[in-house]
Write an enzyme that holds these catalytic residues in place. Sequence first.
Site, PDB file in Angstrom:
ATOM      1  N   HIS A  41       0.838  -1.147   0.220  1.00  0.00           N
ATOM      2  CA  HIS A  41       0.069  -0.169  -0.011  1.00  0.00           C
ATOM      3  C   HIS A  41       0.814   1.250  -0.030  1.00  0.00           C
ATOM      4  O   HIS A  41       0.911   2.041   1.005  1.00  0.00           O
ATOM      5  CB  HIS A  41      -1.090   0.103   1.093  1.00  0.00           C
ATOM      6  N   GLU A 126      -5.617  -7.431   3.772  1.00  0.00           N
ATOM      7  CA  GLU A 126      -5.305  -8.607   4.678  1.00  0.00           C
ATOM      8  C   GLU A 126      -6.453  -9.197   5.568  1.00  0.00           C
ATOM      9  O   GLU A 126      -6.401 -10.370   5.785  1.00  0.00           O
ATOM     10  CB  GLU A 126      -3.912  -8.043   5.648  1.00  0.00           C
ATOM     11  N   SER A 222      -2.374   2.962   3.626  1.00  0.00           N
ATOM     12  CA  SER A 222      -1.538   2.224   4.348  1.00  0.00           C
ATOM     13  C   SER A 222      -1.862   2.285   6.013  1.00  0.00           C
ATOM     14  O   SER A 222      -1.700   3.075   6.637  1.00  0.00           O
ATOM     15  CB  SER A 222      -0.003   2.737   4.237  1.00  0.00           C
ATOM     16  N   ASN A 224      -0.549   0.546   8.720  1.00  0.00           N
ATOM     17  CA  ASN A 224       0.646   0.856   9.504  1.00  0.00           C
ATOM     18  C   ASN A 224       1.024   2.146   9.618  1.00  0.00           C
ATOM     19  O   ASN A 224       1.290   2.738  10.864  1.00  0.00           O
ATOM     20  CB  ASN A 224       1.758  -0.156   9.281  1.00  0.00           C
TER      21      ASN A 224
END
Length: 311
Positions: A41, A126, A222, A224
């Site tokens: 990402h 995910e 993204s 994270n």
Amino acid sequence: MRVLLASPRGFCAGVNMAIDSLELALKAFGAPIYVYHEIVHNRHVVEHFRSKGVVFLDSLEDAPVGSTLLFSAHGVSPEVRAKAKARQLTAIDATCPLVTKVHLEAIKYAKEGRTIVLIGHQGHDEVIGTMGEAPEAILLVESPEDVDALQVASPEHMAYLTQTTLSVDDTSRIIARLRERFPLIAGPAKSDICYATQNRQEAVAKLSTEADVTLVLGSQNSSNSQRLAELSKERGVAAYLVDGPQDVRPEWLEGAETVLVTAGASAPETVVDAMLDYLKETFGATVEPRLVREESVSFPLPKELRQLASS
């Protein structure tokens, strides 16, 4: 201006493996190579590969029969693997091993007949892949309030798993609530949140309190990277998630004496370098590298590519 340059930052072992896999596949098989969803990402990484003839797909029907397909670092469901096989695609599996670990745990708990609570973000690649391993057994939660609303037939026969890129603090709160409501709930022996996610969050937690502003390099999709910006804000330090210096508004940095710069696990170091150059040229910044934790993790290439790499 003083810039604290956080370390560790940027690419993790799973991202390195996925990107190396795609580069090697391009060399071995030539363009076009098809990738199911984004390889990671990050806009810069995706645009780089598009320029080399990689085609990113949301549907396997868009991959010509018999073509070469790479599964991204986020993993895919068994249904997607079966569709790829049915279309006679040459599949290369670049799933991060830490994501594969969660898939295997889901399979194990489902075989035991447990109701599985997956802590994660609705719609994330995910999460979709993990839930596909046992869709009839998995319930998704995103908050302690979601835990409070859970209704399960056998509270004594449950397990939990987590997306690998979550906030450590938020996930701990959700797990604590799960254990309060369901004291017999099982969980993985080791945290599902990946080492790189934890390390980058630890660096922001320790260093952001020294800063006036935090700049996180990473794309908006993204997970994270989003968590890094949130972590700084939770500590009372303004934070901005940007793809590069072109996204920075000068007023964000007005009066800032100390700026923390970090990068999510899917952001390339080239964008960090570009940000540092911008801060030096625009604000006369000096850069102070700050190491919080060493990293030495690496993952092997997918088995489909190891022989090619050795030759």
